[in-house]
Write an enzyme that holds these catalytic residues in place. Sequence first.
Site, PDB file in Angstrom:
ATOM      1  N   LYS A  21     -21.345  -1.064 -62.571  1.00  0.00           N
ATOM      2  CA  LYS A  21     -20.870  -1.985 -63.616  1.00  0.00           C
ATOM      3  C   LYS A  21     -21.824  -1.994 -64.805  1.00  0.00           C
ATOM      4  O   LYS A  21     -21.398  -1.850 -65.947  1.00  0.00           O
ATOM      5  CB  LYS A  21     -20.752  -3.391 -63.035  1.00  0.00           C
ATOM      6  CG  LYS A  21     -20.636  -4.472 -64.091  1.00  0.00           C
ATOM      7  CD  LYS A  21     -20.758  -5.855 -63.474  1.00  0.00           C
ATOM      8  CE  LYS A  21     -20.872  -6.942 -64.522  1.00  0.00           C
ATOM      9  NZ  LYS A  21     -22.244  -7.117 -65.042  1.00  0.00           N
ATOM     10  N   ASN A  22     -23.115  -2.188 -64.521  1.00  0.00           N
ATOM     11  CA  ASN A  22     -24.035  -2.389 -65.639  1.00  0.00           C
ATOM     12  C   ASN A  22     -24.278  -1.122 -66.451  1.00  0.00           C
ATOM     13  O   ASN A  22     -24.700  -1.192 -67.606  1.00  0.00           O
ATOM     14  CB  ASN A  22     -25.357  -2.995 -65.153  1.00  0.00           C
ATOM     15  CG  ASN A  22     -25.175  -4.458 -64.751  1.00  0.00           C
ATOM     16  OD1 ASN A  22     -24.147  -5.068 -65.050  1.00  0.00           O
ATOM     17  ND2 ASN A  22     -26.153  -5.011 -64.056  1.00  0.00           N
ATOM     18  N   CYS A 116     -21.896 -14.318 -67.356  1.00  0.00           N
ATOM     19  CA  CYS A 116     -22.449 -15.188 -66.323  1.00  0.00           C
ATOM     20  C   CYS A 116     -23.499 -16.118 -66.882  1.00  0.00           C
ATOM     21  O   CYS A 116     -24.378 -15.710 -67.628  1.00  0.00           O
ATOM     22  CB  CYS A 116     -23.083 -14.346 -65.217  1.00  0.00           C
ATOM     23  SG  CYS A 116     -21.879 -13.773 -64.041  1.00  0.00           S
ATOM     24  N   ARG A 122     -29.783 -17.784 -71.742  1.00  0.00           N
ATOM     25  CA  ARG A 122     -29.871 -16.322 -71.775  1.00  0.00           C
ATOM     26  C   ARG A 122     -30.148 -15.918 -73.219  1.00  0.00           C
ATOM     27  O   ARG A 122     -29.241 -15.576 -73.961  1.00  0.00           O
ATOM     28  CB  ARG A 122     -28.595 -15.679 -71.227  1.00  0.00           C
ATOM     29  CG  ARG A 122     -28.462 -15.886 -69.718  1.00  0.00           C
ATOM     30  CD  ARG A 122     -27.307 -15.138 -69.122  1.00  0.00           C
ATOM     31  NE  ARG A 122     -27.570 -13.712 -68.915  1.00  0.00           N
ATOM     32  CZ  ARG A 122     -26.814 -12.924 -68.168  1.00  0.00           C
ATOM     33  NH1 ARG A 122     -25.763 -13.408 -67.549  1.00  0.00           N
ATOM     34  NH2 ARG A 122     -27.090 -11.648 -68.038  1.00  0.00           N
ATOM     35  N   ASP A 307     -30.120  -9.517 -59.030  1.00  0.00           N
ATOM     36  CA  ASP A 307     -28.673  -9.510 -58.787  1.00  0.00           C
ATOM     37  C   ASP A 307     -28.325  -9.388 -57.298  1.00  0.00           C
ATOM     38  O   ASP A 307     -27.157  -9.419 -56.936  1.00  0.00           O
ATOM     39  CB  ASP A 307     -27.998  -8.379 -59.579  1.00  0.00           C
ATOM     40  CG  ASP A 307     -27.897  -8.727 -61.056  1.00  0.00           C
ATOM     41  OD1 ASP A 307     -28.274  -9.847 -61.444  1.00  0.00           O
ATOM     42  OD2 ASP A 307     -27.441  -7.864 -61.839  1.00  0.00           O
ATOM     43  N   ARG A 399     -14.979  -9.649 -61.884  1.00  0.00           N
ATOM     44  CA  ARG A 399     -15.637  -9.071 -63.068  1.00  0.00           C
ATOM     45  C   ARG A 399     -16.498  -7.882 -62.673  1.00  0.00           C
ATOM     46  O   ARG A 399     -16.786  -7.027 -63.511  1.00  0.00           O
ATOM     47  CB  ARG A 399     -16.551 -10.113 -63.729  1.00  0.00           C
ATOM     48  CG  ARG A 399     -15.814 -11.185 -64.486  1.00  0.00           C
ATOM     49  CD  ARG A 399     -16.791 -12.066 -65.222  1.00  0.00           C
ATOM     50  NE  ARG A 399     -17.860 -11.234 -65.757  1.00  0.00           N
ATOM     51  CZ  ARG A 399     -19.081 -11.647 -66.025  1.00  0.00           C
ATOM     52  NH1 ARG A 399     -19.414 -12.891 -65.830  1.00  0.00           N
ATOM     53  NH2 ARG A 399     -19.987 -10.817 -66.524  1.00  0.00           N
TER      54      ARG A 399
HETATM   55  C1  UD1 Z   1     -28.971  -7.607 -67.055  1.00  0.00           C
HETATM   56  C2  UD1 Z   1     -27.843  -7.531 -66.063  1.00  0.00           C
HETATM   57  C3  UD1 Z   1     -27.880  -8.753 -65.142  1.00  0.00           C
HETATM   58  C4  UD1 Z   1     -29.253  -8.856 -64.469  1.00  0.00           C
HETATM   59  C5  UD1 Z   1     -30.365  -8.778 -65.486  1.00  0.00           C
HETATM   60  C6  UD1 Z   1     -31.751  -8.679 -64.858  1.00  0.00           C
HETATM   61  C7  UD1 Z   1     -26.210  -6.320 -67.367  1.00  0.00           C
HETATM   62  C8  UD1 Z   1     -24.898  -6.352 -68.059  1.00  0.00           C
HETATM   63  N1  UD1 Z   1     -26.600  -7.468 -66.803  1.00  0.00           N
HETATM   64  O1  UD1 Z   1     -28.778  -8.818 -67.791  1.00  0.00           O
HETATM   65  O2  UD1 Z   1     -26.875  -8.604 -64.177  1.00  0.00           O
HETATM   66  O3  UD1 Z   1     -29.365 -10.076 -63.773  1.00  0.00           O
HETATM   67  O4  UD1 Z   1     -30.201  -7.632 -66.337  1.00  0.00           O
HETATM   68  O5  UD1 Z   1     -31.829  -7.580 -64.034  1.00  0.00           O
HETATM   69  O6  UD1 Z   1     -26.848  -5.298 -67.265  1.00  0.00           O
HETATM   70  N2  UD1 Z   1     -34.884 -12.401 -72.019  1.00  0.00           N
HETATM   71  C9  UD1 Z   1     -35.515 -12.974 -73.093  1.00  0.00           C
HETATM   72  N3  UD1 Z   1     -35.135 -12.569 -74.347  1.00  0.00           N
HETATM   73  C10 UD1 Z   1     -34.186 -11.620 -74.559  1.00  0.00           C
HETATM   74  C11 UD1 Z   1     -33.551 -11.035 -73.440  1.00  0.00           C
HETATM   75  C12 UD1 Z   1     -33.928 -11.456 -72.175  1.00  0.00           C
HETATM   76  O7  UD1 Z   1     -36.385 -13.842 -72.946  1.00  0.00           O
HETATM   77  O8  UD1 Z   1     -33.894 -11.297 -75.719  1.00  0.00           O
HETATM   78  C13 UD1 Z   1     -35.277 -12.806 -70.640  1.00  0.00           C
HETATM   79  C14 UD1 Z   1     -34.129 -13.476 -69.887  1.00  0.00           C
HETATM   80  O9  UD1 Z   1     -34.052 -14.853 -70.143  1.00  0.00           O
HETATM   81  C15 UD1 Z   1     -34.503 -13.165 -68.448  1.00  0.00           C
HETATM   82  C16 UD1 Z   1     -35.224 -11.795 -68.542  1.00  0.00           C
HETATM   83  O10 UD1 Z   1     -35.578 -11.645 -69.901  1.00  0.00           O
HETATM   84  O11 UD1 Z   1     -35.421 -14.120 -67.981  1.00  0.00           O
HETATM   85  C17 UD1 Z   1     -34.377 -10.618 -68.115  1.00  0.00           C
HETATM   86  O12 UD1 Z   1     -33.171 -10.582 -68.870  1.00  0.00           O
HETATM   87  P1  UD1 Z   1     -32.406  -9.226 -69.205  1.00  0.00           P
HETATM   88  O13 UD1 Z   1     -33.063  -8.101 -68.447  1.00  0.00           O
HETATM   89  O14 UD1 Z   1     -32.262  -9.099 -70.659  1.00  0.00           O
HETATM   90  O15 UD1 Z   1     -30.980  -9.513 -68.582  1.00  0.00           O
HETATM   91  P2  UD1 Z   1     -29.565  -9.052 -69.150  1.00  0.00           P
HETATM   92  O16 UD1 Z   1     -29.691  -7.748 -69.855  1.00  0.00           O
HETATM   93  O17 UD1 Z   1     -28.918 -10.189 -69.821  1.00  0.00           O
END
Ligand code: UD1
Length: 431
Positions: A21-22, A116, A122, A307, A399
């Site tokens: 998915k990701n 989610c 987020r 996850d 999803r």
């Molecule tokens: C992706 C995955 C999600 C998974 C996550 C962590 C997808 C579509 N989703 O989510 O299923 O749980 O990786 O493995 O691939 N953060 C910040 N600032 C930012 C971005 C992130 O502080 O601009 C923080 C977030 O709050 C969190 C951490 O970084 O604590 C990791 O987030 P991130 O790796 O970005 O998750 P996603 O890409 O949203």
Amino acid sequence: MKYLIKGGKPLCGSVEISGAKNAAVAIIPACLMVDGVCRIENVPMISDVTMLLRILREMGGIVRMVNKNTVDIDCRPITRPAAEFDMMRQIRASYYLIGAMLARFGSARVVMPGGCNFGGTRPIDQHVKGFSALGARVELGNDMVVAEARSGRLHGANIYLDVVSVGATVNVMLAASMAVGTTVIENAAKEPHIVDLANFLNSCGADIRGAGTNVIKVRGVKRLEGGSYAIIPDQIEAGTYMAAVAGCGGEVLIQNVIPRHLECISGKLREMGVEVENLGDAVRVTRDGPLGRANIKTLPYPGFPTDMQPQLSTVLAVANGTSVVSEGVWETRYKYVDELRRMGARIQVEGRIAIIEGVRRLSGATIRAYDLRAGAAMVIAGLIAEGTTTVEGVSYIERGYEDIVLKLRGLGADIISVTEDDPKESLRSAM
Ligand code: UD1
């Protein structure tokens, strides 16, 4: 829709894992940047994917299903760098369109993502930091992101991500692929889907090195061309079936996997007394003895995946002894614990820590999926529990899990999908 599960049966047989998915939700938006037709194979048919395909279609792209899991995407007819459809609020990965639009058009207007919500925030500050370093002006409205390259095109830059973020790494990689000059992303995420996106972009003519390490070097190119690409198997879907076997007992051959991506999960399951045999492109998971306790700390890849935390915590709820789970990626991700408690689980949550005192059995109840992976955990809970469990809110689960009811039935599980209102009329037995 909801699922009705009669639990307490071991799982046996084999299950085929779908495409990741990701990876799919990054690769599909990336097709926007390609000057040609992209044939994407091993695409999981899940609602996050069908939504992204619809968005590209609405934008003017040509999307043609070749078969159930293969799609041809031609985004050449798209002329406006804007995606402002309501449906985009339902899917987090729609924000990858920002990076892709910036790369191709030098500007982007995209509705703010939904997806989610684990109970905390987020943020996307690291995405914005990356785009700004590449020379874009980024405005965040209430529900819109508007970004524009100050000089018409993005320029390579050195970017240090303050947190290891999958989303920011993907978005910066997309934007930098067609920028002028070289970009270096430091403290990059290393998840398998990051590598898969880089491989896809490179197969189209991009020049990305180091994906899978914490330093990624992207040399911008002028044009990306079409071709064929097969998405990697889904690490988390595979892990979810592995956890289900651990929880229910039985023996299942999990096919179409990359065992290396599963090591963090296999290692933990072995610690709990589950046998995991590596068979090259499959793993055999067997549990016929008692389940042992384990501690888990979730971390970015190659650490134990966040996850998989709800699914494994659910299994630990019926292990012998007390386990400590520590969530190292998200502020909080334990909303599902209340549901497990209603089934008889003994779990205390303090901030990022959950203390799980294993109980002998869970009892069937009506429970709710609050997000995708928590939803998968609820299904596992229902499979483990004695009696009947109703899982509500399954649109979250769909999803990210292709044919989950069908796949579990293939393993001998007693699970059916019914519409919320009228179970008898619309019983959709997934046989
Ligand atoms: C992706 C995955 C999600 C998974 C996550 C962590 C997808 C579509 N989703 O989510 O299923 O749980 O990786 O493995 O691939 N953060 C910040 N600032 C930012 C971005 C992130 O502080 O601009 C923080 C977030 O709050 C969190 C951490 O970084 O604590 C990791 O987030 P991130 O790796 O970005 O998750 P996603 O890409 O949203």
